[in-house]
Design a protein around this motif. Structure first.
Motif, PDB file in Angstrom:
ATOM      1  N   LEU A   4      43.441  50.335  58.764  1.00 37.64           N
ATOM      2  CA  LEU A   4      44.197  50.232  57.524  1.00 37.64           C
ATOM      3  C   LEU A   4      44.557  51.631  57.036  1.00 37.64           C
ATOM      4  N   THR A   5      45.445  51.703  56.037  1.00 32.57           N
ATOM      5  CA  THR A   5      45.904  52.981  55.519  1.00 32.57           C
ATOM      6  C   THR A   5      45.620  53.070  54.025  1.00 32.57           C
ATOM      7  N   LYS A   6      44.900  54.131  53.628  1.00 36.20           N
ATOM      8  CA  LYS A   6      44.650  54.365  52.207  1.00 36.20           C
ATOM      9  C   LYS A   6      45.941  54.843  51.549  1.00 36.20           C
ATOM     10  N   LEU A   7      45.990  54.871  50.236  1.00 40.20           N
ATOM     11  CA  LEU A   7      47.192  55.286  49.517  1.00 40.20           C
ATOM     12  C   LEU A   7      47.543  56.750  49.771  1.00 40.20           C
ATOM     13  N   ASN A   8      46.575  57.548  50.229  1.00 38.68           N
ATOM     14  CA  ASN A   8      46.836  58.963  50.542  1.00 38.68           C
ATOM     15  C   ASN A   8      47.283  59.152  51.997  1.00 38.68           C
ATOM     16  N   ASP A   9      47.648  58.052  52.651  1.00 45.10           N
ATOM     17  CA  ASP A   9      48.148  58.013  54.036  1.00 45.10           C
ATOM     18  C   ASP A   9      47.082  58.250  55.097  1.00 45.10           C
ATOM     19  N   LYS A  10      45.810  58.286  54.730  1.00 47.06           N
ATOM     20  CA  LYS A  10      44.751  58.442  55.722  1.00 47.06           C
ATOM     21  C   LYS A  10      44.357  57.074  56.256  1.00 47.06           C
ATOM     22  N   GLN A  11      44.299  56.977  57.589  1.00 48.48           N
ATOM     23  CA  GLN A  11      43.909  55.717  58.211  1.00 48.48           C
ATOM     24  C   GLN A  11      42.397  55.654  58.360  1.00 48.48           C
ATOM     25  N   PHE A  12      41.871  54.431  58.310  1.00 50.97           N
ATOM     26  CA  PHE A  12      40.446  54.214  58.505  1.00 50.97           C
ATOM     27  C   PHE A  12      40.241  52.850  59.142  1.00 50.97           C
ATOM     28  N   SER A  13      39.075  52.680  59.737  1.00 49.53           N
ATOM     29  CA  SER A  13      38.731  51.401  60.359  1.00 49.53           C
ATOM     30  C   SER A  13      37.753  50.665  59.458  1.00 49.53           C
ATOM     31  N   LEU A  14      37.944  49.367  59.373  1.00 49.80           N
ATOM     32  CA  LEU A  14      37.107  48.536  58.509  1.00 49.80           C
ATOM     33  C   LEU A  14      36.626  47.331  59.308  1.00 49.80           C
ATOM     34  N   ASN A  15      35.353  47.030  59.216  1.00 50.87           N
ATOM     35  CA  ASN A  15      34.814  45.852  59.876  1.00 50.87           C
ATOM     36  C   ASN A  15      35.255  44.621  59.078  1.00 50.87           C
ATOM     37  N   LEU A  17      34.616  41.623  59.297  1.00 48.29           N
ATOM     38  CA  LEU A  17      33.611  40.591  59.032  1.00 48.29           C
ATOM     39  C   LEU A  17      33.026  40.715  57.629  1.00 48.29           C
ATOM     40  N   PHE A  18      33.156  41.900  57.021  1.00 43.28           N
ATOM     41  CA  PHE A  18      32.588  42.123  55.697  1.00 43.28           C
ATOM     42  C   PHE A  18      33.591  41.942  54.559  1.00 43.28           C
ATOM     43  N   ILE A  19      34.810  41.510  54.878  1.00 47.62           N
ATOM     44  CA  ILE A  19      35.817  41.289  53.837  1.00 47.62           C
ATOM     45  C   ILE A  19      35.512  39.978  53.123  1.00 47.62           C
ATOM     46  N   GLU A  20      35.397  40.064  51.820  1.00 50.30           N
ATOM     47  CA  GLU A  20      35.153  38.870  51.005  1.00 50.30           C
ATOM     48  C   GLU A  20      36.441  38.394  50.348  1.00 50.30           C
ATOM     49  N   GLN A  21      37.302  39.352  49.941  1.00 51.63           N
ATOM     50  CA  GLN A  21      38.484  38.988  49.167  1.00 51.63           C
ATOM     51  C   GLN A  21      39.578  40.026  49.376  1.00 51.63           C
ATOM     52  N   VAL A  22      40.822  39.555  49.444  1.00 52.82           N
ATOM     53  CA  VAL A  22      41.995  40.436  49.509  1.00 52.82           C
ATOM     54  C   VAL A  22      42.943  40.000  48.404  1.00 52.82           C
ATOM     55  N   GLU A  23      43.322  40.955  47.533  1.00 52.78           N
ATOM     56  CA  GLU A  23      44.189  40.644  46.395  1.00 52.78           C
ATOM     57  C   GLU A  23      45.294  41.689  46.287  1.00 52.78           C
ATOM     58  N   SER A  24      46.362  41.332  45.608  1.00 48.46           N
ATOM     59  CA  SER A  24      47.443  42.277  45.311  1.00 48.46           C
ATOM     60  C   SER A  24      47.517  42.456  43.813  1.00 48.46           C
ATOM     61  N   PHE A  25      47.481  43.729  43.365  1.00 50.54           N
ATOM     62  CA  PHE A  25      47.456  44.008  41.917  1.00 50.54           C
ATOM     63  C   PHE A  25      48.591  44.855  41.372  1.00 50.54           C
ATOM     64  N   PRO A  26      49.616  45.340  41.861  1.00 48.70           N
ATOM     65  CA  PRO A  26      50.338  44.966  43.072  1.00 48.70           C
ATOM     66  C   PRO A  26      49.826  45.653  44.330  1.00 48.70           C
ATOM     67  N   ASP A  27      49.031  46.752  44.208  1.00 45.60           N
ATOM     68  CA  ASP A  27      48.476  47.348  45.422  1.00 45.60           C
ATOM     69  C   ASP A  27      47.458  46.393  46.021  1.00 45.60           C
ATOM     70  N   THR A  28      47.373  46.395  47.336  1.00 48.83           N
ATOM     71  CA  THR A  28      46.444  45.504  48.018  1.00 48.83           C
ATOM     72  C   THR A  28      45.027  46.053  47.880  1.00 48.83           C
ATOM     73  N   LYS A  41      47.642  50.506  51.710  1.00 55.85           N
ATOM     74  CA  LYS A  41      49.102  50.397  51.680  1.00 55.85           C
ATOM     75  C   LYS A  41      49.610  49.093  52.268  1.00 55.85           C
ATOM     76  N   GLU A  42      48.875  48.516  53.201  1.00 56.53           N
ATOM     77  CA  GLU A  42      49.306  47.275  53.839  1.00 56.53           C
ATOM     78  C   GLU A  42      49.380  46.147  52.811  1.00 56.53           C
ATOM     79  N   THR A  43      50.298  45.220  53.050  1.00 51.19           N
ATOM     80  CA  THR A  43      50.414  44.062  52.158  1.00 51.19           C
ATOM     81  C   THR A  43      49.258  43.100  52.420  1.00 51.19           C
TER      82      THR A  43
END
Length: 69
Positions: A4-15, A17-28, A41-43
């Protein structure tokens, strides 16, 4: 892991399996099971597709793509 990509354009990897919720506020915003939050940054739809692809890759819940040869 999903990339995924943080708002500062830095990419990172996320497991995923640990995601509980994804929301748009409008940022994801992704909330993990431990309460930690990431804004990316991803929708919301892009995150969902990455998670499904990850689950298929590791064969979670029988979501493996059929192997066509």
């Amino acid at each position: 892991m999903i990339t995924l990509t943080k708002l500062n354009d830095k990419q990172f990897s996320l497991n995923a399996l640990f995601i509980e919720q994804v929301e748009s506020f409008p940022d994801t915003t992704i909330t993990l099971t431990n309460g930690k939050k990431f804004v990316v940054k991803e929708t919301e739809t892009e995150v969902q597709l990455k998670v499904i692809e990850f689950y298929q890759k590791i064969n979670v819940l029988g979501l493996r793509k059929s192997l066509e040869g």
